[in-house]
Design a protein around this motif. Sequence first.
Motif, PDB file in Angstrom:
ATOM      1  N   GLU A 231       0.820  -1.207   0.000  1.00 35.65           N
ATOM      2  CA  GLU A 231       0.000   0.000   0.000  1.00 35.65           C
ATOM      3  C   GLU A 231       0.854   1.258   0.000  1.00 35.65           C
ATOM      4  O   GLU A 231       0.412   2.326  -0.453  1.00 35.65           O
ATOM      5  CB  GLU A 231      -0.949  -0.010   1.192  1.00 35.65           C
ATOM      6  N   ALA A 232       2.093   1.144   0.482  1.00 34.87           N
ATOM      7  CA  ALA A 232       3.023   2.284   0.474  1.00 34.87           C
ATOM      8  C   ALA A 232       3.806   2.365  -0.834  1.00 34.87           C
ATOM      9  O   ALA A 232       4.861   3.015  -0.886  1.00 34.87           O
ATOM     10  CB  ALA A 232       3.980   2.177   1.659  1.00 34.87           C
ATOM     11  N   ARG A 233       3.305   1.717  -1.886  1.00 36.50           N
ATOM     12  CA  ARG A 233       3.903   1.735  -3.229  1.00 36.50           C
ATOM     13  C   ARG A 233       5.259   1.034  -3.263  1.00 36.50           C
ATOM     14  O   ARG A 233       6.150   1.403  -4.038  1.00 36.50           O
ATOM     15  CB  ARG A 233       4.049   3.168  -3.757  1.00 36.50           C
ATOM     16  N   GLY A 234       5.450   0.035  -2.408  1.00 32.16           N
ATOM     17  CA  GLY A 234       6.731  -0.658  -2.363  1.00 32.16           C
ATOM     18  C   GLY A 234       6.958  -1.636  -3.494  1.00 32.16           C
ATOM     19  O   GLY A 234       8.059  -2.164  -3.627  1.00 32.16           O
ATOM     20  N   GLY A 235       5.931  -1.914  -4.284  1.00 28.91           N
ATOM     21  CA  GLY A 235       6.078  -2.859  -5.374  1.00 28.91           C
ATOM     22  C   GLY A 235       4.919  -3.829  -5.413  1.00 28.91           C
ATOM     23  O   GLY A 235       3.798  -3.512  -4.966  1.00 28.91           O
ATOM     24  N   ILE A 236       5.189  -5.038  -5.901  1.00 31.43           N
ATOM     25  CA  ILE A 236       4.168  -6.072  -6.052  1.00 31.43           C
ATOM     26  C   ILE A 236       4.300  -7.060  -4.894  1.00 31.43           C
ATOM     27  O   ILE A 236       5.406  -7.482  -4.555  1.00 31.43           O
ATOM     28  CB  ILE A 236       4.331  -6.797  -7.400  1.00 31.43           C
ATOM     29  N   GLY A 237       3.195  -7.404  -4.284  1.00 32.80           N
ATOM     30  CA  GLY A 237       3.210  -8.323  -3.148  1.00 32.80           C
ATOM     31  C   GLY A 237       2.446  -9.592  -3.440  1.00 32.80           C
ATOM     32  O   GLY A 237       1.409  -9.574  -4.117  1.00 32.80           O
ATOM     33  N   LEU A 238       2.960 -10.707  -2.930  1.00 35.17           N
ATOM     34  CA  LEU A 238       2.277 -12.002  -3.026  1.00 35.17           C
ATOM     35  C   LEU A 238       1.672 -12.302  -1.660  1.00 35.17           C
ATOM     36  O   LEU A 238       2.412 -12.481  -0.681  1.00 35.17           O
ATOM     37  CB  LEU A 238       3.265 -13.092  -3.443  1.00 35.17           C
ATOM     38  N   LEU A 239       0.355 -12.361  -1.592  1.00 33.41           N
ATOM     39  CA  LEU A 239      -0.347 -12.448  -0.316  1.00 33.41           C
ATOM     40  C   LEU A 239      -1.391 -13.549  -0.311  1.00 33.41           C
ATOM     41  O   LEU A 239      -1.990 -13.853  -1.347  1.00 33.41           O
ATOM     42  CB  LEU A 239      -1.077 -11.121  -0.034  1.00 33.41           C
ATOM     43  N   PRO A 240      -1.672 -14.138   0.874  1.00 32.79           N
ATOM     44  CA  PRO A 240      -2.836 -15.005   0.983  1.00 32.79           C
ATOM     45  C   PRO A 240      -4.101 -14.199   0.711  1.00 32.79           C
ATOM     46  O   PRO A 240      -4.185 -13.011   1.044  1.00 32.79           O
ATOM     47  CB  PRO A 240      -2.794 -15.484   2.441  1.00 32.79           C
ATOM     48  N   ASP A 241      -5.108 -14.839   0.123  1.00 36.49           N
ATOM     49  CA  ASP A 241      -6.321 -14.098  -0.222  1.00 36.49           C
ATOM     50  C   ASP A 241      -7.006 -13.496   1.000  1.00 36.49           C
ATOM     51  O   ASP A 241      -7.584 -12.417   0.932  1.00 36.49           O
ATOM     52  CB  ASP A 241      -7.298 -14.971  -1.012  1.00 36.49           C
ATOM     53  N   PHE A 242      -6.921 -14.178   2.164  1.00 35.17           N
ATOM     54  CA  PHE A 242      -7.582 -13.623   3.339  1.00 35.17           C
ATOM     55  C   PHE A 242      -6.908 -12.345   3.824  1.00 35.17           C
ATOM     56  O   PHE A 242      -7.535 -11.497   4.445  1.00 35.17           O
ATOM     57  CB  PHE A 242      -7.653 -14.657   4.472  1.00 35.17           C
ATOM     58  N   THR A 243      -5.615 -12.184   3.560  1.00 38.00           N
ATOM     59  CA  THR A 243      -4.918 -10.953   3.921  1.00 38.00           C
ATOM     60  C   THR A 243      -5.298  -9.815   2.983  1.00 38.00           C
ATOM     61  O   THR A 243      -5.467  -8.669   3.414  1.00 38.00           O
ATOM     62  CB  THR A 243      -3.398 -11.159   3.878  1.00 38.00           C
ATOM     63  N   ALA A 244      -5.440 -10.122   1.713  1.00 36.97           N
ATOM     64  CA  ALA A 244      -5.660  -9.088   0.702  1.00 36.97           C
ATOM     65  C   ALA A 244      -7.123  -8.678   0.551  1.00 36.97           C
ATOM     66  O   ALA A 244      -7.407  -7.605   0.006  1.00 36.97           O
ATOM     67  CB  ALA A 244      -5.144  -9.584  -0.650  1.00 36.97           C
ATOM     68  N   ARG A 245      -8.055  -9.470   1.041  1.00 37.95           N
ATOM     69  CA  ARG A 245      -9.459  -9.286   0.678  1.00 37.95           C
ATOM     70  C   ARG A 245     -10.003  -7.899   1.005  1.00 37.95           C
ATOM     71  O   ARG A 245     -10.617  -7.237   0.159  1.00 37.95           O
ATOM     72  CB  ARG A 245     -10.313 -10.350   1.363  1.00 37.95           C
ATOM     73  N   ALA A 246      -9.813  -7.436   2.234  1.00 40.65           N
ATOM     74  CA  ALA A 246     -10.372  -6.141   2.627  1.00 40.65           C
ATOM     75  C   ALA A 246      -9.755  -5.008   1.829  1.00 40.65           C
ATOM     76  O   ALA A 246     -10.450  -4.067   1.412  1.00 40.65           O
ATOM     77  CB  ALA A 246     -10.181  -5.921   4.121  1.00 40.65           C
ATOM     78  N   ALA A 247      -8.446  -5.059   1.607  1.00 40.61           N
ATOM     79  CA  ALA A 247      -7.770  -4.000   0.850  1.00 40.61           C
ATOM     80  C   ALA A 247      -8.226  -3.991  -0.598  1.00 40.61           C
ATOM     81  O   ALA A 247      -8.372  -2.929  -1.213  1.00 40.61           O
ATOM     82  CB  ALA A 247      -6.256  -4.186   0.937  1.00 40.61           C
ATOM     83  N   LEU A 248      -8.472  -5.159  -1.169  1.00 40.40           N
ATOM     84  CA  LEU A 248      -8.992  -5.234  -2.532  1.00 40.40           C
ATOM     85  C   LEU A 248     -10.395  -4.646  -2.610  1.00 40.40           C
ATOM     86  O   LEU A 248     -10.720  -3.879  -3.526  1.00 40.40           O
ATOM     87  CB  LEU A 248      -9.007  -6.687  -3.010  1.00 40.40           C
ATOM     88  N   ALA A 249     -11.236  -5.009  -1.647  1.00 40.03           N
ATOM     89  CA  ALA A 249     -12.607  -4.509  -1.652  1.00 40.03           C
ATOM     90  C   ALA A 249     -12.651  -2.987  -1.503  1.00 40.03           C
ATOM     91  O   ALA A 249     -13.517  -2.316  -2.078  1.00 40.03           O
ATOM     92  CB  ALA A 249     -13.405  -5.170  -0.537  1.00 40.03           C
ATOM     93  N   ALA A 250     -11.695  -2.447  -0.734  1.00 39.04           N
ATOM     94  CA  ALA A 250     -11.659  -0.999  -0.511  1.00 39.04           C
ATOM     95  C   ALA A 250     -10.932  -0.250  -1.627  1.00 39.04           C
ATOM     96  O   ALA A 250     -10.922   0.982  -1.629  1.00 39.04           O
ATOM     97  CB  ALA A 250     -10.987  -0.698   0.824  1.00 39.04           C
ATOM     98  N   GLY A 251     -10.316  -0.977  -2.558  1.00 38.94           N
ATOM     99  CA  GLY A 251      -9.595  -0.338  -3.647  1.00 38.94           C
ATOM    100  C   GLY A 251      -8.214   0.142  -3.282  1.00 38.94           C
ATOM    101  O   GLY A 251      -7.584   0.862  -4.056  1.00 38.94           O
ATOM    102  N   ARG A 252      -7.718  -0.246  -2.110  1.00 38.82           N
ATOM    103  CA  ARG A 252      -6.376   0.183  -1.709  1.00 38.82           C
ATOM    104  C   ARG A 252      -5.291  -0.560  -2.479  1.00 38.82           C
ATOM    105  O   ARG A 252      -4.167  -0.082  -2.608  1.00 38.82           O
ATOM    106  CB  ARG A 252      -6.172  -0.017  -0.208  1.00 38.82           C
ATOM    107  N   VAL A 253      -5.602  -1.775  -2.958  1.00 33.73           N
ATOM    108  CA  VAL A 253      -4.708  -2.543  -3.821  1.00 33.73           C
ATOM    109  C   VAL A 253      -5.523  -3.133  -4.959  1.00 33.73           C
ATOM    110  O   VAL A 253      -6.757  -3.206  -4.898  1.00 33.73           O
ATOM    111  CB  VAL A 253      -3.973  -3.669  -3.055  1.00 33.73           C
ATOM    112  N   VAL A 254      -4.811  -3.571  -5.990  1.00 32.71           N
ATOM    113  CA  VAL A 254      -5.427  -4.149  -7.184  1.00 32.71           C
ATOM    114  C   VAL A 254      -4.801  -5.514  -7.433  1.00 32.71           C
ATOM    115  O   VAL A 254      -3.574  -5.680  -7.300  1.00 32.71           O
ATOM    116  CB  VAL A 254      -5.205  -3.234  -8.411  1.00 32.71           C
TER     117      VAL A 254
END
Length: 304
Positions: A231-254
Amino acid sequence: MEMLREMAIFAQVVDSGRFSAAARQLGLTTSAVSRHVARLEAHLGGRLLHRTTRALALTELGEQVHAACARMLSTAREIHLLAGTYSARPNGVIRVTAPVVFGQVWLAPKLPAFLALYPEVDVRLTLVDRTVDLIEEGADVAIRIARELAPGLAARPLCGMRYVLVASPGYLAEHGAPATPAALRERPCMHLDYGPFGNQWTLRRGGEKVAVSVASRLTINNSGAILAAVEARGGIGLLPDFTARAALAAGRVVQLLPDWEFDEPYAGAVHAVYLPGRHLALKVRAFIDYLANTGSGPADLTPS
């Protein structure tokens, strides 16, 4: 009583096949495991194992002692599980362990409703990113994420999980999105850095399979921290879906490359693991049933 501990450790060494493997299962150092076995041999007055650089072999005495230790551990498990099985309703304390981020975002939000359903049950949840020995640490249930589970335990599937690639909208506006897995080689990528995880990624799409080695200037042992760096523009992250879900829904990550699935070691499912036996405490059965009934498949990653 110390001898009982040494017998349990000796049995784990035999079952694991190596001192180092037993040490990982027990959360001890290899040297500590070796000392426990040596003390048991001293107590019994004879050698239990033939040690070589590649394998362990039981002596004649070791075979008899291991059989007795196995019976002892089976009895201990039965006694442990008897508590609460004869009451009319679930009651008592359930000790549960789970991986840190999964426990925070998936498990902990479910616990208030469980406690409301079972007012005579208390939950003691410990979040830790390592394999917990249920007997050694007195846990009733362990939540584990893996494709294959260790033998000798009972397991109930709770939900599916997968890993996803994400980046922040700001990063993508500046650098663009990778169009293929091969393009990841030229991008800063963040991932977990413990256990089997690393920068060698295998992705599948239908019958197509691509292996890439990514550049990783930043690796972290916690997926929540990786998300913060993404989220701090550090690059591309590989994450478990449960970690990424809320941020994806909020549009903070793609999500990137959504048509591709990650292969081992970035693959697995979520299970509730517990000790096998005829007498499963009502409180434990109720807890596992509740989690299984309120679980779901892989998280829906489409923002709503």
